[in-house]
Design a protein around this motif. Structure first.
Motif, PDB file in Angstrom:
ATOM      1  N   VAL A   1      30.766 -24.620 -12.204  1.00 48.83           N
ATOM      2  CA  VAL A   1      29.508 -23.854 -12.300  1.00 48.83           C
ATOM      3  C   VAL A   1      29.658 -22.708 -13.302  1.00 48.83           C
ATOM      4  CG1 VAL A   1      27.961 -22.304 -11.028  1.00 48.83           C
ATOM      5  CG2 VAL A   1      28.705 -24.435  -9.986  1.00 48.83           C
ATOM      6  N   VAL A   2      30.768 -21.955 -13.175  1.00 47.99           N
ATOM      7  CA  VAL A   2      30.993 -20.808 -14.069  1.00 47.99           C
ATOM      8  C   VAL A   2      31.096 -21.285 -15.515  1.00 47.99           C
ATOM      9  CG1 VAL A   2      32.621 -18.980 -14.697  1.00 47.99           C
ATOM     10  CG2 VAL A   2      32.096 -19.390 -12.304  1.00 47.99           C
ATOM     11  N   PHE A   3      31.845 -22.370 -15.734  1.00 47.94           N
ATOM     12  CA  PHE A   3      32.049 -22.871 -17.096  1.00 47.94           C
ATOM     13  C   PHE A   3      30.726 -23.298 -17.733  1.00 47.94           C
ATOM     14  CE2 PHE A   3      32.864 -26.399 -20.044  1.00 47.94           C
ATOM     15  CZ  PHE A   3      33.671 -25.758 -20.957  1.00 47.94           C
ATOM     16  N   TRP A   4      29.944 -24.101 -17.018  1.00 45.16           N
ATOM     17  CA  TRP A   4      28.691 -24.584 -17.612  1.00 45.16           C
ATOM     18  C   TRP A   4      27.654 -23.470 -17.748  1.00 45.16           C
ATOM     19  CZ3 TRP A   4      29.064 -28.301 -20.655  1.00 45.16           C
ATOM     20  CH2 TRP A   4      29.902 -29.382 -20.407  1.00 45.16           C
ATOM     21  N   LEU A   5      27.726 -22.504 -16.849  1.00 43.29           N
ATOM     22  CA  LEU A   5      26.844 -21.328 -16.988  1.00 43.29           C
ATOM     23  C   LEU A   5      27.195 -20.568 -18.264  1.00 43.29           C
ATOM     24  CD1 LEU A   5      24.690 -19.386 -15.722  1.00 43.29           C
ATOM     25  CD2 LEU A   5      26.596 -18.158 -14.712  1.00 43.29           C
ATOM     26  N   ASP A   6      28.496 -20.398 -18.506  1.00 44.53           N
ATOM     27  CA  ASP A   6      28.932 -19.677 -19.706  1.00 44.53           C
ATOM     28  C   ASP A   6      28.574 -20.438 -20.981  1.00 44.53           C
ATOM     29  OD1 ASP A   6      29.877 -17.896 -17.935  1.00 44.53           O
ATOM     30  OD2 ASP A   6      32.002 -18.182 -18.344  1.00 44.53           O
ATOM     31  N   VAL A   7      28.734 -21.769 -20.944  1.00 45.70           N
ATOM     32  CA  VAL A   7      28.362 -22.581 -22.113  1.00 45.70           C
ATOM     33  C   VAL A   7      26.857 -22.455 -22.374  1.00 45.70           C
ATOM     34  CG1 VAL A   7      28.167 -24.955 -22.977  1.00 45.70           C
ATOM     35  CG2 VAL A   7      30.280 -24.214 -21.889  1.00 45.70           C
ATOM     36  N   SER A   8      26.077 -22.517 -21.293  1.00 43.39           N
ATOM     37  CA  SER A   8      24.618 -22.385 -21.436  1.00 43.39           C
ATOM     38  C   SER A   8      24.249 -21.021 -22.000  1.00 43.39           C
ATOM     39  CB  SER A   8      23.926 -22.543 -20.079  1.00 43.39           C
ATOM     40  OG  SER A   8      24.332 -23.713 -19.467  1.00 43.39           O
ATOM     41  N   LEU A   9      24.940 -19.981 -21.529  1.00 42.46           N
ATOM     42  CA  LEU A   9      24.671 -18.630 -22.027  1.00 42.46           C
ATOM     43  C   LEU A   9      24.961 -18.516 -23.517  1.00 42.46           C
ATOM     44  CD1 LEU A   9      25.835 -16.030 -19.354  1.00 42.46           C
ATOM     45  CD2 LEU A   9      23.709 -16.008 -20.622  1.00 42.46           C
ATOM     46  N   LEU A  10      26.103 -19.082 -23.925  1.00 41.20           N
ATOM     47  CA  LEU A  10      26.485 -19.017 -25.342  1.00 41.20           C
ATOM     48  C   LEU A  10      25.460 -19.731 -26.222  1.00 41.20           C
ATOM     49  CD1 LEU A  10      28.662 -18.147 -27.399  1.00 41.20           C
ATOM     50  CD2 LEU A  10      29.781 -20.335 -27.011  1.00 41.20           C
ATOM     51  N   LEU A  11      25.084 -20.947 -25.805  1.00 40.31           N
ATOM     52  CA  LEU A  11      24.097 -21.708 -26.584  1.00 40.31           C
ATOM     53  C   LEU A  11      22.739 -20.999 -26.581  1.00 40.31           C
ATOM     54  CD1 LEU A  11      24.946 -25.384 -25.530  1.00 40.31           C
ATOM     55  CD2 LEU A  11      25.421 -24.279 -27.724  1.00 40.31           C
ATOM     56  N   SER A  12      22.389 -20.422 -25.436  1.00 36.99           N
ATOM     57  CA  SER A  12      21.102 -19.718 -25.342  1.00 36.99           C
ATOM     58  C   SER A  12      21.074 -18.497 -26.245  1.00 36.99           C
ATOM     59  CB  SER A  12      20.827 -19.296 -23.902  1.00 36.99           C
ATOM     60  OG  SER A  12      20.791 -20.413 -23.073  1.00 36.99           O
ATOM     61  N   VAL A  13      22.189 -17.762 -26.286  1.00 37.42           N
ATOM     62  CA  VAL A  13      22.254 -16.578 -27.154  1.00 37.42           C
ATOM     63  C   VAL A  13      22.086 -17.003 -28.613  1.00 37.42           C
ATOM     64  CG1 VAL A  13      23.822 -14.790 -28.050  1.00 37.42           C
ATOM     65  CG2 VAL A  13      23.536 -15.068 -25.601  1.00 37.42           C
ATOM     66  N   CYS A  14      22.761 -18.109 -28.998  1.00 37.18           N
ATOM     67  CA  CYS A  14      22.613 -18.621 -30.380  1.00 37.18           C
ATOM     68  C   CYS A  14      21.157 -18.996 -30.653  1.00 37.18           C
ATOM     69  CB  CYS A  14      23.492 -19.848 -30.598  1.00 37.18           C
ATOM     70  SG  CYS A  14      25.228 -19.473 -30.718  1.00 37.18           S
ATOM     71  N   ALA A  15      20.533 -19.669 -29.691  1.00 35.85           N
ATOM     72  CA  ALA A  15      19.138 -20.106 -29.870  1.00 35.85           C
ATOM     73  C   ALA A  15      18.198 -18.906 -29.927  1.00 35.85           C
ATOM     74  CB  ALA A  15      18.739 -21.048 -28.743  1.00 35.85           C
ATOM     75  N   LEU A  16      18.476 -17.899 -29.092  1.00 34.23           N
ATOM     76  CA  LEU A  16      17.585 -16.731 -29.040  1.00 34.23           C
ATOM     77  C   LEU A  16      17.684 -15.866 -30.287  1.00 34.23           C
ATOM     78  CD1 LEU A  16      18.005 -15.630 -25.325  1.00 34.23           C
ATOM     79  CD2 LEU A  16      15.935 -16.485 -26.395  1.00 34.23           C
ATOM     80  N   GLU A  17      18.838 -15.963 -30.970  1.00 31.65           N
ATOM     81  CA  GLU A  17      19.029 -15.135 -32.164  1.00 31.65           C
ATOM     82  C   GLU A  17      18.131 -15.561 -33.312  1.00 31.65           C
ATOM     83  OE1 GLU A  17      20.880 -12.436 -32.900  1.00 31.65           O
ATOM     84  OE2 GLU A  17      21.515 -12.249 -30.819  1.00 31.65           O
ATOM     85  N   THR A  18      17.617 -16.786 -33.237  1.00 35.81           N
ATOM     86  CA  THR A  18      16.780 -17.257 -34.337  1.00 35.81           C
ATOM     87  C   THR A  18      15.468 -17.817 -33.790  1.00 35.81           C
ATOM     88  OG1 THR A  18      16.641 -18.855 -36.110  1.00 35.81           O
ATOM     89  CG2 THR A  18      18.247 -19.331 -34.421  1.00 35.81           C
ATOM     90  N   VAL A  19      14.406 -17.045 -33.941  1.00 36.55           N
ATOM     91  CA  VAL A  19      13.094 -17.431 -33.409  1.00 36.55           C
ATOM     92  C   VAL A  19      12.568 -18.735 -34.030  1.00 36.55           C
ATOM     93  CG1 VAL A  19      10.719 -16.658 -33.047  1.00 36.55           C
ATOM     94  CG2 VAL A  19      12.577 -15.034 -32.851  1.00 36.55           C
ATOM     95  N   PRO A  20      12.767 -18.982 -35.343  1.00 38.74           N
ATOM     96  CA  PRO A  20      12.235 -20.226 -35.910  1.00 38.74           C
ATOM     97  C   PRO A  20      12.801 -21.497 -35.267  1.00 38.74           C
ATOM     98  CG  PRO A  20      12.830 -18.731 -37.663  1.00 38.74           C
ATOM     99  CD  PRO A  20      13.342 -18.131 -36.388  1.00 38.74           C
TER     100      PRO A  20
END
Lengths: 79, 153
Positions: free
Chosen positions: B7-26
């Motif tokens: 759970v912790v690992f996949w939560l962290d992976v999701s957070l990392l990918l989400s941060v990358c996605a959120l950094e670029t609105v387009p």
């Protein structure tokens, strides 16, 4: 992790990728400059995904990777 | 494999990918950007709760001698938390889609309060850097967790 010439090559390639993306973003979506590149890009807030967005997403991943690489190097040296 | 680690690992992976996605609105568009931002707020809370044992124990022994790396890690995490909170808060204030939909109110003009837009944009750049450093300082754990998660497949 040992820092080798190959890792340096990866870092240089990553920096080039980010630089080229910035350049292309400026060409494809010319806008009045707010700051430069990535900052200008973020000012456009289209409601739905844009075609060039996936490259920007990759760029953010590369940027985080570069910071991680640099961070690991500094942490290894300092701590 | 311990389910908590998974759970912790996949939560962290999701957070990392989400941060990358959120950094670029387009990449996502504004609508997904805002809803994903709210989801990330919930993910950050879950991430903190799952790391609470570390937070509590480290707070207690922060001033202990020979705790240089731990101290750096602690203050890095604290700064990341503060910046993330500010980014989410400013994002809520300048929201054009998600918050108006939730509150049934008309969205304000995006550039009406440029200060919050400025705070949101600049601090999101700081979050990107801090997230990279957070990953760097926890690299050994991340690699070990990835090996455990994938190793028994």
């Amino acid at each position: 992790m040992k820092f080798t010439g190959r890792m340096l090559a990866i870092a240089v390639a990553a920096v080039l990728f980010v630089g080229l993306t910035e350049l292309c973003a400026g060409w494809i979506h010319p806008r009045p400059p707010v700051r430069f590149g990535r900052f200008r890009e973020r000012r456009r807030r289209a409601p739905w995904p844009q075609p060039f967005g996936v490259v920007r997403f990759a760029e953010e991943g590369v940027l985080i990777g570069l910071v991680t690489l640099a961070g690991r190097k500094v942490l290894r040296l300092r701590l | 494999m311990p389910s908590r680690l998974r759970v912790v690992f996949w939560l962290d992976v999701s957070l990392l990918l989400s941060v990358c996605a959120l950094e670029t609105v387009p990449f996502t568009g504004l609508v997904i950007h805002e809803w994903l931002g709210l989801a990330v707020a919930a993910m950050v809370v879950a991430h903190l709760l799952l790391s609470w044992t570390w937070i509590a124990s480290t707070t207690g022994r922060l001033m202990a001698a020979r705790a240089g790396r731990t101290r750096v890690n602690y203050f890095l995490n604290l700064t990341l938390f503060a910046c993330m909170t500010a980014v989410i808060f400013s994002g809520v204030l300048i929201s054009q889609e998600a918050i108006p939909a939730l509150t049934m109110r008309k969205a304000g003009e995006m550039d009406a309060d440029l200060r919050w837009t400025f705070v949101h944009d600049r601090l999101s750049d700081v979050v990107l850097i801090l997230a990279g450093l957070h990953l760097a300082i926890n690299w050994t754990w991340s690699v070990a967790a990835a090996r455990t998660v994938w190793g028994r497949r």
